[in-house]
Scaffold this motif. Structure first.
Motif, PDB file in Angstrom:
ATOM      1  N   ASN A 261       1.199  -1.447  -0.037  1.00 57.97           N
ATOM      2  CA  ASN A 261       0.051  -0.021  -0.379  1.00 57.97           C
ATOM      3  C   ASN A 261       1.000   0.893  -0.059  1.00 57.97           C
ATOM      4  OD1 ASN A 261       0.799   0.145   2.486  1.00 57.97           O
ATOM      5  ND2 ASN A 261      -0.922  -1.066   3.656  1.00 57.97           N
ATOM      6  N   ALA A 262       0.025   2.491   0.015  1.00 60.04           N
ATOM      7  CA  ALA A 262       1.207   3.346   0.145  1.00 60.04           C
ATOM      8  C   ALA A 262       1.165   4.084   1.341  1.00 60.04           C
ATOM      9  CB  ALA A 262       0.260   4.050  -1.155  1.00 60.04           C
ATOM     10  N   ASN A 263       2.028   4.605   1.882  1.00 57.84           N
ATOM     11  CA  ASN A 263       1.664   4.866   3.592  1.00 57.84           C
ATOM     12  C   ASN A 263       4.188   5.841   3.890  1.00 57.84           C
ATOM     13  OD1 ASN A 263       4.784   2.827   4.484  1.00 57.84           O
ATOM     14  ND2 ASN A 263       2.935   1.553   4.235  1.00 57.84           N
ATOM     15  N   ALA A 264       3.727   6.532   4.767  1.00 57.99           N
ATOM     16  CA  ALA A 264       4.697   6.991   4.537  1.00 57.99           C
ATOM     17  C   ALA A 264       6.634   6.663   4.623  1.00 57.99           C
ATOM     18  CB  ALA A 264       4.786   7.961   5.878  1.00 57.99           C
ATOM     19  N   SER A 265       6.374   4.915   4.430  1.00 54.05           N
ATOM     20  CA  SER A 265       7.227   4.024   4.255  1.00 54.05           C
ATOM     21  C   SER A 265       7.753   4.416   3.024  1.00 54.05           C
ATOM     22  CB  SER A 265       7.261   2.886   4.971  1.00 54.05           C
ATOM     23  OG  SER A 265       6.916   3.272   5.942  1.00 54.05           O
ATOM     24  N   LEU A 266       7.045   4.707   2.397  1.00 49.39           N
ATOM     25  CA  LEU A 266       7.996   5.588   0.280  1.00 49.39           C
ATOM     26  C   LEU A 266       9.094   6.798   0.624  1.00 49.39           C
ATOM     27  CD1 LEU A 266       4.349   5.022  -1.717  1.00 49.39           C
ATOM     28  CD2 LEU A 266       6.481   3.600  -1.572  1.00 49.39           C
ATOM     29  N   ILE A 267       8.564   7.431   1.221  1.00 50.80           N
ATOM     30  CA  ILE A 267       9.282   8.324   1.705  1.00 50.80           C
ATOM     31  C   ILE A 267      10.618   8.249   2.485  1.00 50.80           C
ATOM     32  CG2 ILE A 267       9.380  10.880   2.261  1.00 50.80           C
ATOM     33  CD1 ILE A 267       6.536  10.858   2.620  1.00 50.80           C
ATOM     34  N   ALA A 268      11.655   7.303   1.594  1.00 50.81           N
ATOM     35  CA  ALA A 268      12.142   6.796   2.305  1.00 50.81           C
ATOM     36  C   ALA A 268      13.841   7.546   1.987  1.00 50.81           C
ATOM     37  CB  ALA A 268      13.013   4.985   2.026  1.00 50.81           C
ATOM     38  N   GLY A 269      13.682   8.192   0.824  1.00 48.74           N
ATOM     39  CA  GLY A 269      15.256   9.122   0.887  1.00 48.74           C
ATOM     40  C   GLY A 269      15.493   8.159  -0.534  1.00 48.74           C
ATOM     41  N   TYR A 270      15.215   7.634  -1.181  1.00 47.32           N
ATOM     42  CA  TYR A 270      15.709   6.608  -2.198  1.00 47.32           C
ATOM     43  C   TYR A 270      16.047   7.517  -4.338  1.00 47.32           C
ATOM     44  CZ  TYR A 270      15.111   1.758  -0.829  1.00 47.32           C
ATOM     45  OH  TYR A 270      14.970   1.033   0.620  1.00 47.32           O
ATOM     46  N   GLY A 271      14.759   9.065  -3.416  1.00 48.04           N
ATOM     47  CA  GLY A 271      15.400   9.535  -4.895  1.00 48.04           C
ATOM     48  C   GLY A 271      16.535  10.768  -4.505  1.00 48.04           C
ATOM     49  N   TYR A 272      16.731  10.672  -3.619  1.00 46.51           N
ATOM     50  CA  TYR A 272      17.882  12.030  -3.163  1.00 46.51           C
ATOM     51  C   TYR A 272      19.264  11.079  -2.726  1.00 46.51           C
ATOM     52  CZ  TYR A 272      14.291  14.858  -1.630  1.00 46.51           C
ATOM     53  OH  TYR A 272      13.377  15.648  -1.824  1.00 46.51           O
ATOM     54  N   ALA A 273      18.646   9.783  -3.153  1.00 53.51           N
ATOM     55  CA  ALA A 273      20.539   9.052  -2.925  1.00 53.51           C
ATOM     56  C   ALA A 273      20.373   8.462  -4.091  1.00 53.51           C
ATOM     57  CB  ALA A 273      19.841   7.228  -1.947  1.00 53.51           C
ATOM     58  N   GLY A 274      19.925   8.840  -4.982  1.00 55.34           N
ATOM     59  CA  GLY A 274      19.653   8.001  -6.469  1.00 55.34           C
ATOM     60  C   GLY A 274      20.738   9.230  -7.413  1.00 55.34           C
ATOM     61  N   ILE A 275      21.357  10.951  -6.833  1.00 55.08           N
ATOM     62  CA  ILE A 275      21.317  12.163  -7.181  1.00 55.08           C
ATOM     63  C   ILE A 275      22.551  11.121  -6.936  1.00 55.08           C
ATOM     64  CG2 ILE A 275      21.791  13.958  -7.319  1.00 55.08           C
ATOM     65  CD1 ILE A 275      19.272  14.714  -5.860  1.00 55.08           C
ATOM     66  N   LEU A 276      23.357  11.619  -6.138  1.00 54.28           N
ATOM     67  CA  LEU A 276      24.291  10.395  -5.295  1.00 54.28           C
ATOM     68  C   LEU A 276      25.132   9.587  -6.302  1.00 54.28           C
ATOM     69  CD1 LEU A 276      27.125  10.642  -3.684  1.00 54.28           C
ATOM     70  CD2 LEU A 276      25.543   9.005  -2.192  1.00 54.28           C
ATOM     71  N   VAL A 277      24.581   8.223  -6.465  1.00 56.48           N
ATOM     72  CA  VAL A 277      23.909   7.083  -7.814  1.00 56.48           C
ATOM     73  C   VAL A 277      24.888   7.821  -8.869  1.00 56.48           C
ATOM     74  CG1 VAL A 277      23.539   5.047  -8.150  1.00 56.48           C
ATOM     75  CG2 VAL A 277      23.397   5.402  -5.902  1.00 56.48           C
ATOM     76  N   SER A 278      24.372   8.062  -9.349  1.00 57.72           N
ATOM     77  CA  SER A 278      24.079   9.013 -11.278  1.00 57.72           C
ATOM     78  C   SER A 278      25.286   9.840 -10.993  1.00 57.72           C
ATOM     79  CB  SER A 278      22.946   9.664 -11.014  1.00 57.72           C
ATOM     80  OG  SER A 278      22.923   9.935 -12.185  1.00 57.72           O
ATOM     81  N   PHE A 279      25.677  10.685 -10.575  1.00 53.64           N
ATOM     82  CA  PHE A 279      26.926  11.271 -10.273  1.00 53.64           C
ATOM     83  C   PHE A 279      28.247  10.509 -10.184  1.00 53.64           C
ATOM     84  CE2 PHE A 279      24.057  15.098 -10.552  1.00 53.64           C
ATOM     85  CZ  PHE A 279      24.665  15.899 -10.241  1.00 53.64           C
ATOM     86  N   ILE A 280      28.724   9.234  -8.999  1.00 59.07           N
ATOM     87  CA  ILE A 280      29.785   8.771  -9.544  1.00 59.07           C
ATOM     88  C   ILE A 280      29.676   7.863 -10.303  1.00 59.07           C
ATOM     89  CG2 ILE A 280      30.141   6.884  -8.227  1.00 59.07           C
ATOM     90  CD1 ILE A 280      29.456   8.238  -5.282  1.00 59.07           C
ATOM     91  N   ALA A 281      28.543   7.509 -10.712  1.00 52.73           N
ATOM     92  CA  ALA A 281      28.465   6.653 -12.218  1.00 52.73           C
ATOM     93  C   ALA A 281      28.780   7.635 -13.370  1.00 52.73           C
ATOM     94  CB  ALA A 281      26.885   5.913 -12.476  1.00 52.73           C
ATOM     95  N   ARG A 282      28.867   8.950 -13.253  1.00 52.84           N
ATOM     96  CA  ARG A 282      29.201   9.684 -14.422  1.00 52.84           C
ATOM     97  C   ARG A 282      27.910   9.873 -15.403  1.00 52.84           C
ATOM     98  NH1 ARG A 282      32.006  13.488 -14.894  1.00 52.84           N
ATOM     99  NH2 ARG A 282      32.720  13.125 -17.144  1.00 52.84           N
ATOM    100  N   HIS A 283      26.821   9.700 -15.197  1.00 48.86           N
ATOM    101  CA  HIS A 283      25.328   9.813 -15.357  1.00 48.86           C
ATOM    102  C   HIS A 283      25.590   8.170 -17.070  1.00 48.86           C
ATOM    103  CE1 HIS A 283      24.812  13.439 -13.546  1.00 48.86           C
ATOM    104  NE2 HIS A 283      25.321  13.891 -13.761  1.00 48.86           N
ATOM    105  N   ASN A 284      25.562   7.347 -16.691  1.00 44.30           N
ATOM    106  CA  ASN A 284      26.578   6.488 -17.628  1.00 44.30           C
ATOM    107  C   ASN A 284      25.379   5.157 -16.821  1.00 44.30           C
ATOM    108  OD1 ASN A 284      26.735   4.287 -18.708  1.00 44.30           O
ATOM    109  ND2 ASN A 284      28.872   4.517 -19.146  1.00 44.30           N
ATOM    110  N   PRO A 285      24.015   5.285 -18.242  1.00 51.05           N
ATOM    111  CA  PRO A 285      23.087   4.012 -16.682  1.00 51.05           C
ATOM    112  C   PRO A 285      23.733   2.839 -17.183  1.00 51.05           C
ATOM    113  CG  PRO A 285      21.792   5.280 -19.399  1.00 51.05           C
ATOM    114  CD  PRO A 285      23.621   5.670 -19.127  1.00 51.05           C
ATOM    115  N   VAL A 286      24.478   2.366 -17.822  1.00 52.97           N
ATOM    116  CA  VAL A 286      24.745   0.970 -17.101  1.00 52.97           C
ATOM    117  C   VAL A 286      25.588   0.758 -16.292  1.00 52.97           C
ATOM    118  CG1 VAL A 286      26.596  -1.144 -17.980  1.00 52.97           C
ATOM    119  CG2 VAL A 286      25.017   0.436 -19.455  1.00 52.97           C
TER     120      VAL A 286
END
Length: 359
Positions: A261-286
C-alpha cells in the motif's frame, strides 16, 4: 584505454577517501575505524542474508538514479526523483480505487504503468518549465518534489486513507494477486530485474539509436543541435519523461513488492540517494547498476552498525554525504592535465651566464 581508467579511477578514489574520512568521524566517537569498515562490508556483502538486503535496497536506487542520469544526457540537472517516486507509488496504490483490476500479471503491469505515467508527467513538468518559461530545472524539480510529498500525505491521510490504518495512515492494501514475489523464493523482488533491464536498455538507447544520439547532441552542444535542426525541446521533454517514468516505476514496485500500500514508508530518501548514485556513475545508465548495489550495501549495513557498535542507524548518511562532496570535488580534478602541471611546477635548471670572452 587511459581515458577509461581515468573515468573509473576518480569515482573509486572518491569512495575510498569517503571511507577514510568516515573512519576519522567514527574514531572521534570512540569507535575503531577498522572495525567499522569490516562491519560495513559484512553488513553489505558478508552472507546471503546481507546480499538480499543489499539488492532489495539497490532496486529503487537504480531507477531513481536513471531519473537523474537520462535528463543529464540532455543537459539538465534533475534532482526531483523523490517526488516522482512518491507519486508513482501513490498512483499505483490509487488505481484499484478507480478501476477493477484482474489479480494477475496484467493487473500488476497496469499498476506499474500508472506509476510510470505519474512519474513521467511530474519530471516532464520540470523540463517544460525550463524550456518554455526559463525556470532552472534543478530548483523547479527540487521544489516539485516537496509539492509531491505534500500531495502524497494529503491524499493518503485524507481521501485515500484506509479506515483500518489507525496509527500509520495508509491506502487500502492491493489484492494479493497484484503483488510481485521474490526471485526464486528469496527476499529479492523482481524490481531488481526491472532496474537492471532499465539501465541496460537506457544505455543501449543512448549509444545505439538515432534518437539517443540526438539527446546526447542536445546535452553536449545545444548550438550544434540548433544548427542541424534537432527538435531540442521535444528531446529534452522526452528525456525528462523517460527519467521520471523510471522513478515512478520505482515507487510502484515499492508498493506492489514491499509495502502492498502507499504509506509514509515510501518517503525513504531513495530519490535523493539516486542523485549520488548517478553522479558517481558519471550519468552512465549502465554504470548506475554496480554503483546502486554498492550504496544499497551501505544502507543495508546501517542497522548492523547500530546493533554492533552503538552508532546511529543514520550514520551511513554521513558516509553518503562525504562521498557526494568528494565526487563533486573530483569533477574539478577530471580536466586537470597533471603531466603539464607538474612539468610547470618543477624548478628549471639555472643556465650559466656567458662572459664576453666565452661569447
Amino acid at each position: 584505454m587511459r581515458n577509461a581508467l581515468k573515468e573509473i579511477a576518480l569515482p573509486v578514489f572518491a569512495i575510498a577517501a569517503a571511507l577514510l574520512l568516515f573512519g576519522v568521524f567514527v574514531w572521534f566517537a570512540g569507535v575503531s575505524p577498522l572495525e567499522v569498515w569490516v562491519i560495513l562490508f559484512k553488513g553489505a556483502f558478508g552472507d546471503w542474508f546481507s546480499w538480499q538486503n543489499t539488492l532489495q535496497r539497490a532496486a529503487p536506487l537504480m531507477l531513481t538514479a536513471l531519473c537523474v542520469a537520462i535528463p543529464a544526457r540532455a543537459g539538465l540537472v534533475i534532482i526531483g526523483g523523490e517526488g516522482a517516486l512518491v507519486l508513482g507509488g501513490l498512483a499505483a496504490a490509487a488505481l484499484p480505487y478507480a478501476l477493477p483490476l484482474p489479480a494477475n500479471l496484467v493487473g500488476t503491469l497496469a499498476l506499474c504503468v500508472a506509476g510510470a505515467l505519474a512519474g513521467a508527467a511530474w519530471i516532464a513538468l520540470a523540463g517544460w518549465l525550463r524550456q518554455y518559461r526559463g525556470i532552472n530545472e534543478t530548483i523547479s524539480s527540487l521544489l516539485l518534489a516537496y509539492i509531491a510529498i505534500g500531495l502524497f500525505k494529503h491524499l493518503v491521510e485524507g481521501v485515500l486513507r484506509d479506515p483500518a490504518s489507525l496509527n500509520k495512515p495508509a491506502t487500502r492494501s492491493i489484492a494479493e494477486g497484484l503483488g510481485i514475489g521474490g526471485i526464486g523464493g528469496s527476499d529479492v523482488h523482481w524490481g531488481l530485474v526491472i532496474g537492471i533491464v532499465a539501465g541496460l536498455v537506457s544505455g543501449l538507447w543512448l549509444r545505439a539509436t538515432a534518437s539517443g544520439f540526438s539527446v546526447r547532441v542536445v546535452g553536449g552542444n545545444p548550438r550544434t543541435a540548433q544548427l542541424v535542426g534537432l527538435p531540442a525541446s521535444g528531446l529534452i521533454l522526452a528525456a525528462c519523461g523517460i527519467g521520471g517514468a523510471c522513478a515512478g516505476v520505482a515507487g510502484a514496485v515499492e508498493v506492489v513488492a514491499v509495502h502492498t500500500n502507499a504509506n509514509a514508508s515510501l518517503i525513504a530518501g531513495y530519490g535523493y540517494a539516486g542523485i549520488l548514485v548517478s553522479f558517481i556513475a558519471r550519468h552512465n545508465p549502465v554504470a548506475v547498476i554496480p554503483v546502486a548495489i554498492l550504496f544499497g550495501g551501505f544502507g543495508a549495513a546501517g542497522s548492523l552498525l547500530q546493533r554492533r557498535l552503538g552508532l546511529p542507524d543514520a550514520s551511513v548518511l554521513v558516509l553518503q554525504g562525504l562521498a557526494f562532496v568528494l565526487i563533486l570535488a573530483s569533477e574539478g580534478l577530471r580536466m586537470v592535465d597533471w603531466k603539464t602541471l607538474l612539468k610547470n611546477r618543477m624548478p628549471r635548471a639555472v643556465q650559466p651566464r656567458l662572459t664576453k670572452e666565452a661569447a
